[in-house]
Design an enzyme around this catalytic site. Structure first.
Site, mmCIF file in Angstrom:
data_model
loop_
_atom_site.group_PDB
_atom_site.id
_atom_site.type_symbol
_atom_site.label_atom_id
_atom_site.label_comp_id
_atom_site.label_asym_id
_atom_site.label_seq_id
_atom_site.Cartn_x
_atom_site.Cartn_y
_atom_site.Cartn_z
ATOM 1 C CG MET A 87 -1.817 1.224 1.322
ATOM 2 S SD MET A 87 -2.878 1.391 -0.132
ATOM 3 C CE MET A 87 -3.051 3.178 -0.222
ATOM 4 C CD GLU A 88 -1.338 3.415 -3.342
ATOM 5 O OE1 GLU A 88 -2.356 3.851 -3.903
ATOM 6 O OE2 GLU A 88 -1.143 2.202 -3.146
ATOM 7 C CG ASN A 89 -0.028 3.682 3.588
ATOM 8 O OD1 ASN A 89 -1.215 3.799 3.399
ATOM 9 N ND2 ASN A 89 0.545 2.542 3.932
ATOM 10 C CD GLU A 109 2.507 -0.404 -3.697
ATOM 11 O OE1 GLU A 109 1.821 0.593 -3.395
ATOM 12 O OE2 GLU A 109 2.033 -1.402 -4.257
ATOM 13 C CG HIS A 155 0.666 4.293 -6.370
ATOM 14 N ND1 HIS A 155 -0.287 4.684 -7.282
ATOM 15 C CD2 HIS A 155 0.526 2.942 -6.246
ATOM 16 C CE1 HIS A 155 -0.969 3.631 -7.688
ATOM 17 N NE2 HIS A 155 -0.491 2.560 -7.083
ATOM 18 C CD GLU A 202 -3.591 0.797 -7.719
ATOM 19 O OE1 GLU A 202 -2.475 0.341 -7.992
ATOM 20 O OE2 GLU A 202 -3.840 1.316 -6.615
#
Length: 897
Positions: free
Chosen positions: A324-326, A359, A362, A381
């Protein structure tokens, strides 16, 4: 915090819920929700989207996760304090803010006024269905004014892998807890009250309270660390730099006792975080080494500097998604970030570098520039998937990883996009509202339908404006098959459907017509690109006579290609005499196109099978992998019929030269092939030869595995080969081999090795062992929740496990839907995996009965997968009825039977 805002503000104080039993929490919540009031179905709180008249500017959030269970309730909980400042755009007497599974008691208003009167609160309640905290005021807020909403709340730090949740692992025999987060796409509201829509960007000021001996991480760099005392307990308090203005789904908060590795790239601090043992063993070194170059590549590619001071990446024991690209704190499954040279394969290594590249892509495309709403997920995506190959190629230039996009993305998305249950890349915004609908957008189409990258090719001259071309690819589902008749020179296009008799009910404004760049080759010489802009066109150069034509060179266009039979015969002749004249990627394309054209009844099935005849001379990975992928469909459809044995004999005949080739170039399996894709194809040679019964391969596997069983401390099987060896050995063995593999799984300290062992256990031919293994998926102490669907689908993929798995899923569906259906695309994979073999009218009826039985509860993010399973099953039934005898005769003719 108050000194930040010299504006009018509303203060809503929600007294923190005492640490009481679950029953008390439920009672209080029920009272707050029902309250004796009727529901107006047209009311704003019954709508799925925020009204938009309140816009957040920043949040101040303090969270305190408890890493030990409460002695009264035995629950792990967290408490929180938050303030959100927002601007009022339109006069309103209603505040709607997302809140899900957060516990509040009584609501009371205390307000301070500076220049503008703030209305008192009339009523507050939680609207469960739409996940809102609703605050009705006695008067209206003033447009142009800014207000603050303050809250205190308690939530459960559950092990449900959503929002702020709990992950567990053992180190040196001690169970350790990680408090971590997954806000994407709609779970920030499960952590604090917020405006939980992607366009509602704001700045986040985060403070975490955590036990001594632990570290705290968030999106920003740690700014202040100190100790505080609460109720006599000494705790740490970590405050972080304010984030960039960003969406709620990108927030990350983690408390653990992890260790890290660090380096710098320019002025960016790079850190890899993981379990202490994993860091000590060097499992984070590879990620650390490639992150800097990938960041540098993307800064150059986007021509925009990375906007943060640090780039943290962390490996989590329990994580539903791959990563997840936090922003500034990317979270990963351990298997996707950690790499151990002693036990991880080159496939694991490629996975690590490509997912890191995805990731980090992003950080700009998705985080800096964000989609307005979830109907445009493909913009995030699809683009990140495409440029991940560019970033990985920059980090590992010797691998030619960009070529693999054809196998890993193009061919896989073709399989879904050829169904009438497919969907366009973009949808109408008002058609995607509910969390389940949002999760459905994160599918193969959104991630992998990215082959429009041919538009990036400098050799393509665009005949019209880009949007005129792109709209046809983005706003209509599916893709074309281009048919070239070399006897007439006519080139035509049609909507390619895997089931040609399917009724396409989705209308397209472009009538399923595309603008197609036809890059082609004639007798080995590449020609200029020719644009096909209508259903039929004429290119007289394609009237070839004795020459062969090959189109879509290197698969730079998103379409399949068919030819007249004369051209197919000439291509077969070329493959059988000197296959290397045809470009490598196109050899893989010819195989995949032919098999799928045959399934669509545009070619005979025996003609498709003939594309595999030359493989006894082929040593390259891509054509072999393409063939094995397509022959796997034959296995799924026919492995319970009399076709199975002749088919295995034919495949064994074709793969034996490849097996002997790798035995030779590796000096009898003692060396590793130099080329990246050769290492992959060595695995294909070994696994296919063993699976189809080549005695030399099976004896080799048994010997290697027995040596390991005799000396468990020294596993001499090369990491590249372990998946193939483990599966073959478990399949050929009995309970002793299965139990040994299970014990090794329990002791595994490297996630990639554990994953190999976990999947190998599903290869057993012993149905009792498979039943036992399926039951393990209901016990998180045996199989982690994140891995349950992978195990179930692996057993379903086993010829001996299909019926067992379907019975297991139907029996336990309600439990699995509750426990594991938290809105991940793994759940859709469960439906797809367990129905992959369905090919009889009886199985179709079972699927229809299953759909009917559970239609009231729905299927959440798997709803589309159920539709696709039904469509595939109907197609499979017809395929078997149409092709079984023809295929049987062909395989027998090829093996002399």
């Amino acid at each position: 915090m108050g000194e930040r805002c010299k504006v009018s503000w509303l203060y809503v104080l929600c007294v923190v819920l005492a640490l009481v039993s679950v029953a008390t929490i439920v009672t209080l919540w029920t009272i707050a929700i029902t309250g004796g009031r009727g529901v107006d179905v047209t009311a704003p709180w019954d709508r799925d989207r925020l009204p938009g008249y309140l816009v957040p500017e920043f949040y101040n959030i303090t969270l305190w996760p408890r890493l030990k269970p409460n002695p009264n309730s035995n629950l792990y909980i967290f408490t929180g304090w938050s303030a959100v400042q927002f601007e009022c755009l339109e006069a309103t007497d209603l505040i709607l803010i997302h809140s899900n599974k957060l516990n509040y008691t009584e609501m009371q208003d205390e307000h301070f006024v500076k220049g503008v009167s703030v209305p008192n609160i009339k009523s507050t309640w939680l609207q469960l269905q739409t996940q809102y905290l609703v605050i009705q005021l006695m008067g209206k807020l003033t447009p142009g004014q800014k207000y603050q909403l303050h809250a205190q709340f308690t939530g459960e730090l559950a092990d449900d892998l959503a929002g702020f949740y709990r992950s567990e692992y053992k180190e040196d025999g001690v169970t350790k807890i990680v408090a971590t987060s997954q806000m994407h796409p709609t779970n920030a509201r499960k952590t604090f009250p917020c405006f939980d829509e992607p366009a509602m960007k704001a700045v986040f000021h985060i403070t975490l309270i955590h036990p001594t001996g632990t570290i705290a991480l968030s999106n920003g760099m740690e700014m202040e660390n100190g100790t505080i005392t609460i109720d006599g307990e000494t705790l740490l308090q970590t405050t972080f730099e304010a984030t960039e203005k960003m969406s709620t789904y990108l927030l990350a908060i983690i408390v653990s006792d992890y260790a890290h590795l660090s380096t710098t790239q320019g002025n960016i601090q790079i850190r890899i975080w993981a379990r202490k043992k994993a860091i000590e063993e060097g499992q984070g070194n590879y990620a650390l080494n490639v992150t800097g170059p990938i960041l540098a590549f993307f800064q150059s590619y986007y021509n925009i500097s990375y906007p943060l001071r640090k780039s943290d990446q962390i490996a989590l024991p329990d994580f539903y998604f791959g990563a997840m690209e936090n922003w500034g704190l990317v979270t990963y499954r351990e298997t996707n970030l950690l790499y151990d040279p002693e036990t991880s394969s080159n496939s694991n290594k490629e996975t690590t570098v490509t997912i890191i590249a995805h990731e980090l892509a992003h950080m700009w495309f998705g985080n800096l520039v964000t989609l307005r709403w979830w109907n445009e997920v493909w913009l995030n995506e699809g683009f990140a998937s495409y440029v991940s190959y560019l970033g990985a190629d920059y980090a590992e230039p010797d691998w030619n990883v960009k070529d693999l996009i054809v196998l890993d993305d193009v061919q896989k998305v073709f399989a879904v996009d050829a169904l009438v249950s497919s969907h366009p890349l973009t949808s109408k915004e008002d058609s995607i509202n509910l969390p389940g609908q949002i999760m459905e957008q994160f599918d193969t189409i959104s991630y992998r339908k990215i082959s429009l990258s041919y538009l990036q090719d400098n050799n393509v001259s665009l005949p019209r404006q880009v949007d005129a071309i792109m709209n046809r690819w983005v706003r209509q589902m599916g893709f074309p098959v281009v048919t070239i008749d070399t006897s007439t020179g006519i080139v035509s296009q049609n909507h390619f459907l895997l089931v040609p008799e399917s009724n396409v009910t989705v209308e397209s404004p472009y009538k399923y017509e595309w603008m197609i760049p036809v890059r082609w080759m004639k007798d080995g010489a590449t020609k200029d690109i020719w644009w096909l802009l209508e259903k039929k066109g004429l290119n007289v150069d394609m009237r070839t006579g004795p020459s062969w034509v090959l189109a879509n060179i290197n698969v730079t266009g998103y379409y399949r290609v068919n030819y007249d039979l004369g051209n197919w015969e000439r291509l077969f002749s070329q493959l059988n005499t000197d296959h290397q004249v045809i470009p490598l990627i196109n050899r893989a394309q010819l195989v995949d196109d032919a098999f799928n054209l045959a399934r669509a009844q545009l070619l005979s099935t025996t003609l498709a099978l003939r594309t595999t005849s030359y493989l006894s001379k082929e040593t390259e990975y891509m054509p072999w992998q393409s063939a094995l992928n397509n022959l796997n469909y034959f296995n799924l459809m026919l492995d319970q019929t009399e076709v199975y044995e002749p088919m295995q004999e034919y495949i064994r005949k074709q793969v034996t030269p490849l097996f002997l080739y790798f035995r030779s170039i590796t000096s009898n399996w003692t060396k590793v092939p130099e080329k990246h894709t050769d290492q992959y194809n060595q695995v294909n040679a070994l696994s296919t030869a063993c699976r189809t019964g080549l005695p030399e391969c099976q004896n080799l596997i048994r010997m290697w595995f027995r040596q390991w069983m005799d000396d468990p401390e020294h596993n001499l099987i090369h990491p590249n080969l372990r998946s193939a060896v483990y599966c073959s050995a478990v399949a050929a063995g009995g309970e002793a081999e299965w139990n040994f593999t299970w014990s090794q799984l329990q002791d595994a300290t490297v996630a990639s090795e554990a994953n190999k062992l976990m999947l190998a256990l599903a290869c057993s031919n012993n149905t009792q062992l498979l039943e036992r293994y399926l039951e393990f998926t209901l016990d998180p102490a045996k199989i982690r929740k994140q891995d349950a669907t992978a195990v179930i689908t692996a057993v379903a993929n086993n010829r001996a496990g299909q019926n067992l798995t379907w019975q297991f899923v139907t029996k336990n569906w309600e439990h699995m839907f509750t426990e594991y259906g938290v809105g991940s695309f793994s759940f859709a994979s469960l439906i797809s995996g367990v129905t992959a073999r369905f090919s009889t009218p009886q199985e179709l009826q079972q699927l229809l009965d299953f759909e009917e039985e559970h239609k009231d509860a729905g299927f959440g993010s798997a709803a589309l997968a159920v539709d696709q399973a039904l469509e595939r099953t109907q197609a499979n039934i017809k395929w078997v009825q149409r092709n079984k005898q023809e295929v049987l005769q062909w395989f027998r003719s090829q093996t002399g039977n």
